[in-house]
Scaffold this motif. Sequence first.
Motif, mmCIF file in Angstrom:
data_model
loop_
_atom_site.group_PDB
_atom_site.id
_atom_site.type_symbol
_atom_site.label_atom_id
_atom_site.label_comp_id
_atom_site.label_asym_id
_atom_site.label_seq_id
_atom_site.Cartn_x
_atom_site.Cartn_y
_atom_site.Cartn_z
ATOM 1 N N SER A 1 11.411 -6.647 -12.688
ATOM 2 C CA SER A 1 11.495 -7.556 -13.819
ATOM 3 C C SER A 1 11.053 -8.952 -13.402
ATOM 4 N N SER A 2 10.901 -9.828 -14.396
ATOM 5 C CA SER A 2 10.509 -11.202 -14.103
ATOM 6 C C SER A 2 11.596 -11.927 -13.302
ATOM 7 N N ALA A 3 12.876 -11.575 -13.565
ATOM 8 C CA ALA A 3 13.974 -12.190 -12.812
ATOM 9 C C ALA A 3 13.903 -11.814 -11.337
ATOM 10 N N VAL A 4 13.575 -10.556 -11.059
ATOM 11 C CA VAL A 4 13.452 -10.103 -9.672
ATOM 12 C C VAL A 4 12.324 -10.841 -8.972
ATOM 13 N N VAL A 5 11.178 -10.935 -9.651
ATOM 14 C CA VAL A 5 10.024 -11.636 -9.066
ATOM 15 C C VAL A 5 10.371 -13.101 -8.813
#
Length: 306
Positions: A255-259
Motif C-alpha cells: 500500500s501507499s502507507a507501506v511505501v
Amino acid sequence: MVVAAVFYALYAVCIKFSSMEGIGSFEVLFYRSFFGLIIFYVMMRMQHITVYTTHPIDHMIRSFVGAGAVMAGIYSISHLNVGLAMTLNYTSPLFIGCFTIGILIFQHKGINWKLLSTLVLGFLGVTVMLSPTITPEEYFPAGVGLAAGFCTAVATTYVKRLGLMKEPELRILFYFVLVGTICGLVGTVFTGGFTMPTSVAAMAIIGFVLCSTCAQFFLTRAFSRGNLVLSGALQYTVILFSTLMGMFVFGDSVSSAVVGGMVMIVVAGILASYFVRQETHKAIEERKHTEEGLQRHLRHKEARDH
C-alpha cells in the motif's frame, strides 16, 4: 553493494519458501551457520589463523547476539511479507543512533538534535508502515523483526570492538557461525527435530545457504574497498529488491502507507549512519587533541625540569 542487496533479497525469498515447506526457523539457522562454519574454518586454515583468542567474552556476546539477530530475522521473514520483514530487519542504524545519543548524554556532551530528529523520523516510519497493514496475529512477528534490528546494532558494536582489538575478521565470523550452528542444532532438537525436506525445501535450503554466503562476500568487499557513505546508502536497495520479489513471487500487497513508511525508514537510516559517523569522527579528533595537549604539557614539564 547492489549485488549484495540482490543476494540478500533472494536469501529472504528462499527462507520464505523453506518456511512454507515446513522447515523451522532453528533448522534454517543451523543450515546457514553450519555451511558458513565449514567455509570460514577452511579459510582460516589457509591463512594460518588459529581459533585461539584472548577475548572469549567479547566473542561470546557478539556471537550469541548475532545469532539472535539472524534467528529473529528468519522468524520475521517466515511470518510477514518479505519486504516488510526486511525493512524491519534493517532498522539497526536507528538503534545505533539511539546508542550514540545515550553515550552523548552519559558523557554530558549534549544532544545531537539532528541525529535525534532523524531517529524520530525513522521510528515514525515504522509506525506508519505497520499501523494500517498488519493484523493482530502479525504484531509479534513485527516485534521480532524490530528485535532483529536491535540485536544487529548490538552485534555491530562488538564487531567494531573486536576489530579494534586486532581480532581477524575470519575468527570473528568463525565464532559467530559456530554459536549459530550450536544454537540451531539445540533449538531444532528441542522443537521436534529435523524435517525431511521436500524437493522444493531442499532447493530453498541450498538457495539461502549460497545466497547468504555470496551476499556476505559482496557486502564485505563493498565496505572494505568502496566509499563507506555510498555503500551504507546502497545497502538499503535490499528493501526495494525484496519488496519487488515479494510482490512478483508471493503476491504480497504493497500500500501507499507501506511505501511511505519504507521511504521514511530508509532516509532516516542513511542520515543516522551519517550523523553517527560524524560523532565518531568528532570523538576521535577530540581524543587526538587531548593526547597532543598532554604530550605538549609533558614536554614543557621536562624542559622546566632541565
